[in-house]
Design an enzyme around this catalytic site. Sequence first.
Site, PDB file in Angstrom:
ATOM      1  N   HIS A   4      -7.882  -2.300   3.428  1.00 24.59           N
ATOM      2  CA  HIS A   4      -8.785  -1.215   3.791  1.00 24.59           C
ATOM      3  C   HIS A   4      -9.615  -0.817   2.575  1.00 24.59           C
ATOM      4  CE1 HIS A   4      -6.278   0.376   7.456  1.00 24.59           C
ATOM      5  NE2 HIS A   4      -6.486  -0.925   7.480  1.00 24.59           N
ATOM      6  N   TYR A  36      -7.471  10.927   8.552  1.00 22.51           N
ATOM      7  CA  TYR A  36      -6.744  12.157   8.254  1.00 22.51           C
ATOM      8  C   TYR A  36      -7.491  13.306   8.943  1.00 22.51           C
ATOM      9  CZ  TYR A  36      -4.018   9.859   4.575  1.00 22.51           C
ATOM     10  OH  TYR A  36      -3.163   9.041   3.885  1.00 22.51           O
ATOM     11  N   PRO A  39       4.614  12.546   2.339  1.00 21.53           N
ATOM     12  CA  PRO A  39       3.976  11.264   2.642  1.00 21.53           C
ATOM     13  C   PRO A  39       2.459  11.311   2.744  1.00 21.53           C
ATOM     14  CG  PRO A  39       4.970  12.186   4.613  1.00 21.53           C
ATOM     15  CD  PRO A  39       5.384  13.080   3.484  1.00 21.53           C
ATOM     16  N   LYS A  81       2.445   7.745  -1.519  1.00 21.77           N
ATOM     17  CA  LYS A  81       2.822   7.410  -2.893  1.00 21.77           C
ATOM     18  C   LYS A  81       4.265   6.951  -3.069  1.00 21.77           C
ATOM     19  CE  LYS A  81      -1.117   8.109  -4.478  1.00 21.77           C
ATOM     20  NZ  LYS A  81      -1.805   6.854  -4.312  1.00 21.77           N
ATOM     21  N   TYR A 107      -5.957   7.861  -4.617  1.00 22.61           N
ATOM     22  CA  TYR A 107      -5.443   7.257  -3.386  1.00 22.61           C
ATOM     23  C   TYR A 107      -5.173   5.770  -3.568  1.00 22.61           C
ATOM     24  CZ  TYR A 107      -4.623   6.906   1.625  1.00 22.61           C
ATOM     25  OH  TYR A 107      -4.027   6.722   2.844  1.00 22.61           O
TER      26      TYR A 107
END
Length: 397
Positions: free
Chosen positions: A72, A201, A293, A297, A385
């Site tokens: 991604h 998200y 979560p 990580k 990220y």
Amino acid sequence: MRTQVGIIGAGPAGLMLSHLLHRQGIESVVLEKHTREYVERRVRAGVLEQGTVDLLNETGVGERMRREGMVHHGIHLRFGGGTHRVALDELTGGRGITVYGQQEVVKDLIRARLEAGGTIQFSAEQARLLDLDTERPRIQYLHDGAPCELECDFVAGCDGSHGVSRRSIPDGVLAVLERTYPYAWLGILAQAPPAHDELIYAYHERGFALFSMRSPKLTRLYLQVEPDEQIEGWSDDRIWRELHARLETDDGWRLNEGPIIEKGITGMRSCVVEPMQYGRLYLAGDSAHIVPPTGAKGMNLAIADVRVLAQALAAYFETGDTTALERYSPTCLRRVWRAEHFSWWMTSMLHRSPGDDAFQQRLQRSQLDYIVRSRAASTSLAENYVGLPLDWGRTDV
């Protein structure tokens, strides 16, 4: 039995450590209390940072990941009725993430260790760690009902926050810093093709939701729920109704539904123990730290820990120099606290907490709006990220 490094736990941390040590010519034995079938089927995380992907490839265990993993280059933030893409690759010089289940990483590492002649003892129960503050620590355990003892030079505790490793450290040695969040995640795995090719998200008045996937045929979805919710109160129909409400927008995008093959509720917390070592015991992964979560990580931190530990052990066995072993905890903790902050920040920005008033909600919306309008803000999110470089935590720079 004797070995150089005794490893407790056959999760990603323990298996990767054994794999890295083998490449340095260092012997290890992995002890796992569960069966091989159990650890290979245990569904956990599924987002790999760029550094984790690179390490798997560099050390020869990334072939199936390259074939089956889904790369991604961006993620989506959905709020206020709109969707905004954060282009990870454009903001980080081409870095991205790969969706590839933790259980798949575990399968690949187990196969690699066994093909190389490594020792993994599954169903190694009732482990006791002894003489950790001496040069000959020991691990006593039962295997197939028979008492066994493993003598080693060092012990790596990779058996999670409830494992025997952390409990074996005397009281008063560790500082435990933790935070419990006032919500939980209800997660499902559905036999449905993902309706989007990147993660979404969603910040919604009904609570947070996350759209993810595990394969071209499996969708992974999460809902924010109360921490005391019981899964029995959530029928499949109720779950899908809530997912549709929180994730779908007016642009016509719709979730793909399918049979729910797994569902459960997980509380959310942050926890760090300091230091991550005692005597000749070194903690790694969830044994030393837990992150919510939201920032993806957990497994990545575990892999970063054991990379540092493997290098430190290699330096010791090659030259007798203990400098890197002494720096293990501060080196790892610098990266751990960066990940803890990022995970806390993402979590706080996207979830609705009990007692939140209109002022707090406006602050969250303002932060989200700033991220999608500011290249500097979106770059900071993207950099964290996709993961900081694996040597980011070094204390000598």
